[in-house]
Design a protein around this motif. Structure first.
Motif, PDB file in Angstrom:
ATOM      1  N   SER A  76      -3.986   0.517  -8.254  1.00 48.26           N
ATOM      2  CA  SER A  76      -5.307  -0.452  -9.597  1.00 48.26           C
ATOM      3  C   SER A  76      -4.464  -0.250 -10.897  1.00 48.26           C
ATOM      4  O   SER A  76      -4.558  -1.036 -12.263  1.00 48.26           O
ATOM      5  CB  SER A  76      -6.266  -0.659  -9.738  1.00 48.26           C
ATOM      6  OG  SER A  76      -7.143   1.472  -9.857  1.00 48.26           O
ATOM      7  N   ARG A 135      -6.564   1.707  -3.048  1.00 51.85           N
ATOM      8  CA  ARG A 135      -7.398   0.888  -3.550  1.00 51.85           C
ATOM      9  C   ARG A 135      -6.908   1.460  -5.371  1.00 51.85           C
ATOM     10  O   ARG A 135      -6.160   0.437  -6.281  1.00 51.85           O
ATOM     11  CB  ARG A 135      -8.535   0.796  -3.621  1.00 51.85           C
ATOM     12  CG  ARG A 135      -9.484  -0.172  -4.528  1.00 51.85           C
ATOM     13  CD  ARG A 135     -10.768  -0.920  -4.301  1.00 51.85           C
ATOM     14  NE  ARG A 135     -10.654  -0.911  -2.894  1.00 51.85           N
ATOM     15  CZ  ARG A 135     -10.542  -2.133  -2.321  1.00 51.85           C
ATOM     16  NH1 ARG A 135      -9.681  -3.589  -2.764  1.00 51.85           N
ATOM     17  NH2 ARG A 135     -10.259  -2.810  -0.795  1.00 51.85           N
ATOM     18  N   ALA A 180      -6.025   0.237   1.609  1.00 56.19           N
ATOM     19  CA  ALA A 180      -6.645  -0.911   1.509  1.00 56.19           C
ATOM     20  C   ALA A 180      -6.828  -2.266   1.808  1.00 56.19           C
ATOM     21  O   ALA A 180      -5.131  -2.612   1.420  1.00 56.19           O
ATOM     22  CB  ALA A 180      -7.318  -0.832  -0.106  1.00 56.19           C
ATOM     23  N   SER A 190       0.505  -1.736   0.241  1.00 58.41           N
ATOM     24  CA  SER A 190      -0.215  -0.252  -0.044  1.00 58.41           C
ATOM     25  C   SER A 190       0.429   1.304  -0.095  1.00 58.41           C
ATOM     26  O   SER A 190       1.720   1.149   0.051  1.00 58.41           O
ATOM     27  CB  SER A 190      -0.848  -0.204   1.548  1.00 58.41           C
ATOM     28  OG  SER A 190      -1.565   1.185   1.687  1.00 58.41           O
ATOM     29  N   VAL A 212      -8.095  -5.883  -3.591  1.00 55.79           N
ATOM     30  CA  VAL A 212      -6.882  -5.034  -4.314  1.00 55.79           C
ATOM     31  C   VAL A 212      -6.051  -5.294  -4.580  1.00 55.79           C
ATOM     32  O   VAL A 212      -5.448  -6.092  -4.264  1.00 55.79           O
ATOM     33  CB  VAL A 212      -7.377  -3.783  -2.899  1.00 55.79           C
ATOM     34  CG1 VAL A 212      -6.251  -5.220  -1.858  1.00 55.79           C
ATOM     35  CG2 VAL A 212      -5.895  -2.772  -3.064  1.00 55.79           C
TER      36      VAL A 212
END
Length: 638
Positions: free
Chosen positions: A584, A580, A391, A382, A421
């Motif tokens: 991505s 999140r 997340a 993260s 996630v």
């Protein structure tokens, strides 16, 4: 201290690297309150609050006249703190894109309000005695101390505060300037020791007081008399109010700062037990090996280590064996720093997320960590690793409430609402070579993106070869880059490491002349407007933080939500959603974070037995022990 006992102690520390922080937060402010209005002070009948400090969440830990809990008020003054830095420097201006600033170039800079290392949300009057604001945060008035002087002995006034803000708006770095110009409707000098910031609607209410209170203060008279500019390289530090001044400089070799004997703040309660060294000396080295050798020879006496190999093998020398030097591992209670390699998203070949994801899959962190780094690192999943701002799993109801409008508008794919996630792919630690499954998946992503392997195994699209260059000036990363480049060859990607000097490195990052370059993302516990400099579209091409040139409308919208969220749980939900989405996008390849601070020092330096959760405080509240120094001199160590 021998390696074996140290290694045993280390394994116990790493079991919960953030235990100190979580304990501090659980017993303090972070888990207690939600509303912005629930500050440490109550408004009067006119809706006005006047106080010693400010916090959005919970109660301030300290009151006027308090001494910090984590300092030694009886710490002796004197001695020298000597340490090191890598590379070179040609300036003492840390605020300009021009030049390479010297280490600790802003050491003397003080601000209206200050933060402390055991209150993550608090800001306390420092150059001021009190701050006044209304419940809606439409303004903040700072009542300045009347005894603050600049390092040349001239008094600091409200006019200097206003001048410094206007200087940053006119000449600051682009990513700050574009926002700072919109922060305030006006700044009023009420009298010599009273200044009022009138906030614009552009700035979210929750950050207004801290933003104004975080203003550094420069001498207006000195800047104007010497015709100094904030956006140019400077050969001397700015005229400020702090305790340390430049003593001597040997460019690219050494810089020394000395305690100002006329420092105005010596008797300030918040300064008790702090600023203990008479001198701070920084030695410069061209490479880390030479720097470590110089430390073991006693050429400088304090070293914060960052290389696990050196930490595990490089400190077995007479001073540590004989108990004259200490190796100490201190858990890091801040948000974990995410060290990663970042793609240049302005380059067309890196604008396809599938390509970036395939490239990232070739870093085998598990093998690198076990083989090269003694298992000391963690891989940051993260941007807020180790906190509840990270997340996890599938989105919570709170996250979905934030993400759903962006899906409805077509800014995000609906899968963001249901998928786990994004996390780095898990590799086998027994070999650097990725598994067949991972290689197939990566190759498939590249083929989907149109990059096809030829008879020579090299991938091309529209006649262009898929290659990448990592720019770097520090040789310590070679040992992890080389295995990564070898793995890229397995999927038909040609990788190259280009070693350049510090000045070229800085210039090429600024100009966007790279494929991959490193960045260390350092987030805070109270996400707010500063995130725009890291991830916002505005000013991305000139940002020193948004090095990847990220310009994503969904991210921009999430930044707006975070900026305007005033309660703790909704702020956590919005930050989870941002984390999140950022993960991505796969704009970076997360390499490592260190859950501990590794400190090595000769035993002339001492610190309080209990350290605060948010910093080691070496330059802040450690001290020099003359009796211990005499013992080391008698033993021939120094």
């Amino acid at each position: 201290m021998t390696p074996a006992p140290r290694a045993a102690a280390k394994s116990q520390t790493k079991a919960d690297p953030r235990a100190r922080l979580l304990l501090a937060l659980a017993s303090g402010t972070a888990l207690a309150l939600t509303a912005l209005a629930a500050t440490a002070q109550e408004a009067d009948e006119n809706g006005v609050i006047r106080a010693f400090g400010y916090t959005n969440f919970g109660e301030l830990k300290y009151e006027p006249g308090d001494v910090l809990d984590y300092v030694n008020v009886d710490a002796p003054k004197g001695g020298e703190l000597s340490t090191w830095s890598l590379g070179n420097f040609d300036s003492f201006n840390p605020y300009a894109r021009a030049g390479v600033p010297a280490s600790l170039a802003s050491i003397g800079t003080e601000r209206l309000m200050t933060e402390v290392l055991d209150d993550p949300y608090g800001a306390y009057c420092f150059l001021c005695t009190e701050v006044e604001y209304d419940e809606d945060r439409t303004y903040a008035t700072f009542y300045l101390r009347d005894d603050v002087t600049f390092q040349d002995g001239t008094p600091m006034t409200a006019e200097d505060v206003k001048f410094t803000h206007e200087l940053f708006v006119e000449q600051g770095i682009p990513e700050y300037r574009v926002s700072a110009a919109q922060f305030y409707d006006s700044i009023e000098v009420i009298d010599d020791h009273t200044v009022r910031f009138n906030f614009s609607d552009f700035m979210p209410p929750k950050v207004r007081v801290q933003q104004a209170g975080g203003s550094p203060v420069f001498s207006k008279a000195w800047f104007e008399a010497n015709e100094i500019r904030l956006d140019e390289s400077q050969t001397e530090p700015f005229m400020v109010t702090g305790p340390y001044v430049l003593d001597s400089v040997d460019y690219n070799r050494q810089v020394v700062y000395a305690k100002n004997p006329e420092y105005w703040g010596n008797d300030l309660p918040l300064n008790q037990g702090r600023n203990n060294f008479d001198r701070i000396r920084i030695e410069y080295f061209a490479d880390t090996s030479a720097a470590l050798q110089a430390f073991t020879a006693g050429e400088y006496l304090y070293r914060a280590e960052t290389d696990p190999a050196d930490w595990n093998t490089g400190y077995d020398f007479p001073a540590t064996r004989n108990g004259f030097a200490t190796m100490e591992e201190i858990p890091d209670g801040t948000v974990a720093q995410r060290f990663s390699w970042n793609f240049n998203l302005n380059e067309p070949k890196w604008q396809d997320e599938r390509v970036r994801r395939a490239i990232g899959m070739m870093l085998n962190f598990a093998w690198s960590n076990d083989t090269l780094y003694y298992g000391d690192y963690g891989q940051p999943e993260s941007f807020w690793t180790g906190t509840d701002l990270a997340a996890t799993g599938t989105p919570s109801e709170g996250e979905i409430a934030v993400l759903q409008p962006l899906v409805d508008e077509g800014l995000l794919d609906a899968s963001i609402l249901t998928d786990e996630v994004s996390s780095p792919v898990e590799h086998d630690a027994s070999t650097n070579r990725p598994s067949r499954r991972i290689l197939r998946e990566a190759a498939g992503l590249l083929e989907e993106a149109g990059w096809i392997a030829g008879n020579d195994g090299i991938r091309r699209k529209d006649g262009q070869v898929l290659d990448l260059t990592i720019i770097q000036f520090n040789q310590r990363y070679d040992k992890i880059i080389a295995p990564f480049l070898s793995n890229l060859e397995l999927i038909g990607v040609q990788g190259n490491l280009e070693r350049i000097d510090t000045a070229q490195y800085v210039q090429r990052r600024r100009a966007g002349e790279f494929d991959l370059t490193n960045q260390a993302f350092q987030m805070g516990f109270e996400p707010s407007t500063g995130l725009g400099q890291w991830f916002g579209s505005e000013g991305a091409d000139e940002s020193s933080r948004n090095i990847m040139r990220l310009k994503d409308p969904a991210v921009d919208r999430l930044l707006e939500v975070i900026e305007t969220t005033n309660e703790l749980q909704p702020l956590t939900d919005a930050t989870n959603a941002l984390d999140r989405v950022l993960r991505s996008i796969n704009f970076d390849i997360p390499v490592y974070y260190n859950p501990d601070n590794w400190l090595a020092y000769f035993n002339v330096y001492k610190h309080p037995e209990t350290l605060p959760p948010l910093g080691t405080g070496v330059l802040d509240f450690w001290w020099y022990d003359e009796d211990a120094a005499a013992e080391l001199r008698d033993a021939g160590v120094l």
